[in-house]
Design an enzyme around this catalytic site. Structure first.
Site, short mmCIF file in Angstrom:
data_model
loop_
_atom_site.label_atom_id
_atom_site.label_comp_id
_atom_site.label_asym_id
_atom_site.label_seq_id
_atom_site.Cartn_x
_atom_site.Cartn_y
_atom_site.Cartn_z
N CYS A 278 40.11 0.44 50.87
CA CYS A 278 41.52 0.49 51.24
C CYS A 278 42.30 0.97 50.04
CB CYS A 278 42.01 -0.86 51.74
SG CYS A 278 42.32 -2.04 50.44
N LYS B 165 51.60 -15.54 54.89
CA LYS B 165 50.68 -14.67 55.64
C LYS B 165 49.22 -15.00 55.32
CE LYS B 165 49.81 -10.43 53.87
NZ LYS B 165 48.40 -10.03 53.66
N ASN B 166 48.91 -15.10 54.01
CA ASN B 166 47.50 -15.24 53.64
C ASN B 166 46.95 -16.65 53.86
OD1 ASN B 166 47.43 -12.56 53.10
ND2 ASN B 166 47.50 -12.76 50.86
N ASP C 74 49.02 -10.00 43.50
CA ASP C 74 50.00 -9.68 44.55
C ASP C 74 51.44 -9.65 44.03
OD1 ASP C 74 47.97 -9.42 46.34
OD2 ASP C 74 48.26 -11.36 47.33
N ARG D 33 36.83 -3.03 47.61
CA ARG D 33 36.87 -4.34 48.27
C ARG D 33 35.67 -4.62 49.18
NH1 ARG D 33 42.86 -5.40 50.36
NH2 ARG D 33 42.24 -7.56 50.23
N ARG E 192 53.86 -5.52 57.36
CA ARG E 192 52.63 -6.31 57.48
C ARG E 192 52.79 -7.67 56.82
NH1 ARG E 192 47.53 -3.57 55.24
NH2 ARG E 192 46.86 -5.63 55.89
N1 EPU Z 1 34.90 -8.90 45.77
C1 EPU Z 1 33.61 -8.45 45.74
N2 EPU Z 1 32.77 -8.82 46.76
C2 EPU Z 1 33.16 -9.62 47.77
C3 EPU Z 1 34.48 -10.08 47.80
C4 EPU Z 1 35.34 -9.70 46.79
O1 EPU Z 1 33.22 -7.72 44.84
O2 EPU Z 1 32.33 -9.91 48.65
C5 EPU Z 1 35.83 -8.52 44.70
C6 EPU Z 1 37.00 -7.68 45.20
O3 EPU Z 1 36.68 -6.32 45.33
C7 EPU Z 1 38.05 -7.95 44.14
C8 EPU Z 1 37.77 -9.42 43.77
O4 EPU Z 1 36.46 -9.70 44.21
O5 EPU Z 1 37.83 -7.14 43.03
C9 EPU Z 1 38.71 -10.43 44.37
O6 EPU Z 1 38.94 -10.12 45.74
P1 EPU Z 1 39.17 -11.24 46.85
O7 EPU Z 1 37.95 -11.29 47.70
O8 EPU Z 1 39.64 -12.49 46.24
O9 EPU Z 1 40.34 -10.57 47.71
P2 EPU Z 1 40.52 -10.74 49.27
O10 EPU Z 1 40.05 -12.06 49.68
O11 EPU Z 1 39.99 -9.53 49.96
C10 EPU Z 1 42.90 -11.85 49.17
C11 EPU Z 1 44.26 -11.55 49.72
C12 EPU Z 1 44.85 -10.37 48.98
C13 EPU Z 1 44.92 -10.72 47.48
C14 EPU Z 1 43.54 -11.09 46.97
C15 EPU Z 1 43.52 -11.57 45.53
C16 EPU Z 1 44.11 -12.32 52.01
C17 EPU Z 1 44.08 -11.99 53.45
N3 EPU Z 1 44.15 -11.28 51.14
O12 EPU Z 1 42.11 -10.68 49.39
O13 EPU Z 1 46.16 -10.17 49.49
O14 EPU Z 1 45.40 -9.62 46.76
O15 EPU Z 1 42.99 -12.16 47.78
O16 EPU Z 1 44.36 -12.64 45.35
O17 EPU Z 1 44.12 -13.48 51.65
C18 EPU Z 1 48.10 -8.96 50.00
O18 EPU Z 1 48.53 -9.95 50.60
O19 EPU Z 1 48.82 -7.94 49.74
C19 EPU Z 1 46.70 -8.90 49.58
C20 EPU Z 1 46.06 -7.79 49.29
#
Ligand code: EPU
Length: 417
Positions: free
Chosen positions: A116, A22-23, A304, A121, A396
């Site tokens: 969320c 998915k990701n 995850d 996030r 999802r």
């Molecule tokens: N963060 C910030 N600012 C930003 C972006 C991120 O502070 O601008 C923080 C987040 O709040 C968090 C950390 O950085 O504390 C890491 O978050 P990241 O941005 O890596 O998460 P994401 O990109 O929103 C993806 C996956 C998630 C997975 C996380 C961590 C996708 C679509 N989603 O989320 O997947 O948990 O990386 O590996 O790729 C899931 O599939 O259930 C899921 C939540």
């Protein structure tokens, strides 16, 4: 609302095939905005989030269809620039269209995702990076408005490695003028898959999978023709299901390299692994042993998989300390696991799990995708019946979960309404 009814206590046995990730599918679908034409993506999982991304691409003017795991996306007529709140609030990954829209049209209006279930996030790091590349960004009525003549290469150092942030900026940079250097970039296999897909379409990207990624902008990209990687978190979830039931399951199509930290951790708990021509065979022990874990960005233990690991530890011999370092509110499954008899204490980002002999079936509620997966894993081992409510969360991210588990001998059925 649909529910899952699981009668636990059966050892899982047999073979199951992993779906596409998915990701990885979501960012690669968003990246089709960058190149005009008909894109063909294979091994795309049939999931709610994939359809939400499909609807968003249609809203922007693309054609989208998915059948037999092949998505066809026609981006010849993409003129729209807006990702509306109604779509973004159902799926945060919608923000992945920001970078591609800005790169292709010089304009994007994307709803801010909001908080969320698993944490606040924010997307501040995505926005800071785009500003460094010359975009002017304003926030208005809950939307990000971004504008630029043409994005230009920049050096961007992330405060924290962010997966979708790295992906958004990589997509923005492939059509920018000059070279972009992403430092402290996320190293997840899904980031590498996106880079591989873009390179196959003519992008120039080096270093994906490492902390520094360099992207040299090109003028245009070809349409994609690409196979998505297998879903490592689905594989990990099946490993947990096999392990907790003391079963033996062969997972076809798994890429064990993407799961090194998970495999190492599960081995500590007594689960064993064997790679054969048919796939990766996972075998659960008579009784699991407790082991501590801390979630970390890749290649560390993935957040995850934290909830599913907690389900395992809830019936292990001994006490396990589980630290969640990525998201501040990712223990929503704890209250539900307790309803099934788990002994878990939480202090801030640390959970202490005292293994009990067995869990008991109970009515429980899914709160987010991976929390739902942990309840399924727990229910498979629990004595008696568990009814899991709000399983739309599970839909999802897990393709055909109940038929896959049923084929392994689980007693699981979907209750309508
Ligand atoms: N963060 C910030 N600012 C930003 C972006 C991120 O502070 O601008 C923080 C987040 O709040 C968090 C950390 O950085 O504390 C890491 O978050 P990241 O941005 O890596 O998460 P994401 O990109 O929103 C993806 C996956 C998630 C997975 C996380 C961590 C996708 C679509 N989603 O989320 O997947 O948990 O990386 O590996 O790729 C899931 O599939 O259930 C899921 C939540």
């Amino acid at each position: 609302m649909e529910k899952l009814l699981i009668s636990g206590g059966r050892r899982l046995r047999g073979t199951v095939r992993v779906s596409g990730a998915k990701n990885a599918a979501l960012p690669i679908m968003a990246s089709t905005i960058l190149g005009s034409g008909t894109h063909r993506l294979r091994r795309v999982p049939n999931l709610r989030d994939v359809f939400t991304m499909g609807r968003l691409l249609e809203y922007l003017g693309a054609g989208f269809s998915l059948s037999d795991s092949t998505a066809l996306i026609d981006t010849g007529d993409v003129r729209g620039c807006e990702a509306p709140y109604e779509l973004v609030r159902t799926m945060r990954a919608s923000v992945l269209v920001l970078g591609p829209l800005l790169a292709r049209h010089g304009r994007a209006r994307v709803s801010l995702p909001g908080g969320c279930a698993i944490g606040a996030r924010p997307i501040n790091l995505h926005l800071l990076g785009l500003q460094k590349m010359g975009a002017s960004i304003t926030l208005e009525k809950g939307y990000v408005n971004a504008k630029v003549r043409r994005l230009k290469g920049a050096v961007i150092c992330f405060d924290i490695p962010t997966v979708t942030g790295t992906e958004n900026l990589m997509m923005a940079a492939v059509l920018a003028k000059g070279v972009t250097r992403l430092e402290n970039a996320a190293r997840e296999p899904e980031v590498v898959d996106l880079a591989d897909a873009l390179v196959s379409a003519g992008a120039r990207i080096e270093g994906a999978g490492e902390s520094i990624i360099e992207i040299e902008g090109v003028d245009e990209l070809e349409p994609l023709d690409y196979d998505i990687i297998p879903d490592r978190i689905e594989v990990g979830t099946f490993m947990a299901a096999a392990g907790i039931t003391g079963g033996e399951v062969t997972i076809e199509g798994a890429n064990a390299e993407h799961l090194a930290a998970v495999v190492a951790k599960l081995q500590e708990t007594g689960i064993s692994f064997r790679e054969t021509g048919a796939g990766l065979t996972v075998r659960g022990p008579q009784r699991l042993r407790a082991s501590d874990v801390k979630t970390m960005p890749y290649p560390g233990f993935p957040t995850d998989m934290q909830a599913q690991f907690m389900a395992l530890m809830s019936v292990a011999e001994g006490t396990s300390i589980i630290s969640e370092t990525i998201f501040e509110n990712r223990f929503m499954h704890v209250a539900e696991l307790r309803r099934m008899g788990a002994d878990v204490g939480i202090e801030g980002s640390i959970a202490t799990v005292k293994g009990v002999k067995s869990l008991k079936g109970a009515p429980v509620m899914a709160t987010d995708l991976r929390a739902s997966a942990s309840l399924v894993v727990a229910a498979l081992a629990a004595r008696g019946e568990t009814v899991i409510d709000r399983i739309y969360h599970l839909d999802r991210g897990y393709e055909a979960i109940e038929s896959k588990l049923r084929s392994l001998g689980a007693r699981i059925e979907r209750l309508k309404g």
